[in-house]
Design an enzyme around this catalytic site. Structure first.
Site, PDB file in Angstrom:
ATOM      1  N   GLY A  34      -5.981  67.975  -2.891  1.00  0.00           N
ATOM      2  CA  GLY A  34      -4.573  67.798  -3.394  1.00  0.00           C
ATOM      3  C   GLY A  34      -4.930  68.548  -5.131  1.00  0.00           C
ATOM      4  N   ALA A  52     -18.350  74.706 -13.115  1.00  0.00           N
ATOM      5  CA  ALA A  52     -18.699  74.227 -11.870  1.00  0.00           C
ATOM      6  C   ALA A  52     -17.551  75.202 -10.758  1.00  0.00           C
ATOM      7  CB  ALA A  52     -17.978  72.993 -11.425  1.00  0.00           C
ATOM      8  N   TYR A 188       2.362  52.408   0.404  1.00  0.00           N
ATOM      9  CA  TYR A 188       1.705  53.248  -0.244  1.00  0.00           C
ATOM     10  C   TYR A 188       0.633  52.272  -1.269  1.00  0.00           C
ATOM     11  CZ  TYR A 188       0.572  55.873  -4.498  1.00  0.00           C
ATOM     12  OH  TYR A 188      -0.172  56.670  -5.335  1.00  0.00           O
ATOM     13  N   SER A 191      -2.156  51.775   1.315  1.00  0.00           N
ATOM     14  CA  SER A 191      -3.046  52.727   1.577  1.00  0.00           C
ATOM     15  C   SER A 191      -3.819  52.950   0.726  1.00  0.00           C
ATOM     16  CB  SER A 191      -1.962  53.970   1.919  1.00  0.00           C
ATOM     17  OG  SER A 191      -1.583  54.415   0.679  1.00  0.00           O
ATOM     18  N   LYS A 192      -3.609  52.713  -0.776  1.00  0.00           N
ATOM     19  CA  LYS A 192      -4.544  52.999  -1.775  1.00  0.00           C
ATOM     20  C   LYS A 192      -5.660  51.848  -2.000  1.00  0.00           C
ATOM     21  CE  LYS A 192      -4.262  56.075  -3.890  1.00  0.00           C
ATOM     22  NZ  LYS A 192      -4.666  57.416  -3.824  1.00  0.00           N
TER      23      LYS A 192
END
Length: 320
Positions: A34, A52, A188, A191-192
């Site tokens: 993401g 990097a 949600y 899920s976290k």
């Protein structure tokens, strides 16, 4: 202690962490899922500024291109790549390690996430509830695919971006897909919570295996679009949105600052596996600091059951 020994000890002490001047990281490769938008974009931008090589993992090549152009407008010599990732389709992750075309991966930031507001329950291509399937199962499977590359790095890191909303939820291990009484905000948060539980469980397994890879969990606190600096073609806001967001700035912050805990978890040599990092002020805003791990996130029995279920649902398992 002699004066010369004292001077030597003082000379090796690291300087305080500066969110605006993170240490250089030339030669390292970091994948940010993401990385084309939101907090993930700012994680990628800040890491790119250290030298990097940053790989933006997302589905849309055009959006990845816009994000890379934005980063290069600030850091013209940035080393950037795009890796096509679709966390909603587990079969598409089978070749992601080969697609990286690298002999090692120094860190992966498991940042990508979706939050649905609509009351209609959706499923991924694999039949998993949309948010649980993408936010947790997709990252679980991705970590399994990347394990050889992370293990090949001198000190690989898996950084999981959780959310403070997870601290108030509990998993329903008998209904991980939310088929009973589905509510999007709760789905949600769960899920976290699953992501964070898996991040801590991964570290326990890494330690048991004697691996040099670390698993660190972070959260961005309260990060609002209205408080986020503009980036053309990536994030824009109207004057009205800026004004409406000003009062909230007393309590929360923008997504640039929300990226700070993940960036520190990638780069700070003092960060250890199994730690939780978030914003300093009430866990909502400010520079990153280490937080105590709440009992709910440290529950080994729940984490072990979640791990077993995730292995069964994805058909793979992160193994080092």
């Amino acid at each position: 202690m002699s004066s010369s020994a004292s001077s030597s000890a003082q000379s090796v002490q690291p300087r305080p962490w500066d969110v605006h001047r993170p240490p250089r990281a030339e030669g390292r490769t970091v994948l940010v899922t993401g990385g084309n938008a939101g907090i993930g974009y700012f994680v990628a931008e800040q890491l790119a500024g250290t030298g990097a090589t940053v790989v933006l993992g997302c589905r849309d090549a055009a959006r990845a291109g816009a994000a890379m152009a934005s980063i290069r407008s600030r850091f013209p010599d940035a080393h950037l790549r795009h890796l096509r990732l679709d966390l909603a389709d587990l079969s598409s992750l089978r070749t992601c390690a080969d697609a990286l075309e690298a002999d090692r991966l120094d860190a992966v930031v498991l940042n990508a996430g979706v939050l649905l507001d609509e009351p209609r329950r959706r499923e991924t291509a694999d039949g998993h509830e949309w948010m649980f399937g993408i936010n947790h199962l997709g990252h679980f499977a991705l970590t399994a695919r990347l394990a050889p590359l992370l293990a090949a790095a001198p000190a690989g890191r898996v950084v999981t971006t959780g959310s403070f909303v997870a601290k108030s939820e509990r998993l329903d291990l008998d209904d991980l897909h939310g088929t009973r009484d589905y509510q999007p905000k709760r789905a949600y948060a769960r899920s976290k919570l699953a992501q964070m539980l898996a991040g801590f469980e991964l570290d326990r397994r890494l330690r048991a295996a004697g691996s040099t890879v670390l698993s660190v969990v972070t959260h961005p606190g309260g990060a609002l679009d209205s408080l986020t600096p503009e980036r053309p073609a990536v994030h824009e806001r109207t004057a009205g949105e800026r004004l409406r967001g000003l009062p909230a700035g007393l309590l929360v912050q923008g997504k640039e600052a929300g990226a700070w805990p993940a960036v520190r978890a990638v780069l700070d040599p003092s960060v250890a596996g199994g730690q939780l990092w978030g914003p300093r002020v009430f866990g909502l805003r400010g520079v990153p600091r280490r937080e105590p791990v709440p009992d709910r996130l440290a529950d080994r029995a729940v984490a072990a059951r979640l791990w077993a279920a995730s292995r069964e649902l994805t058909g793979v398992e992160p193994s080092f």
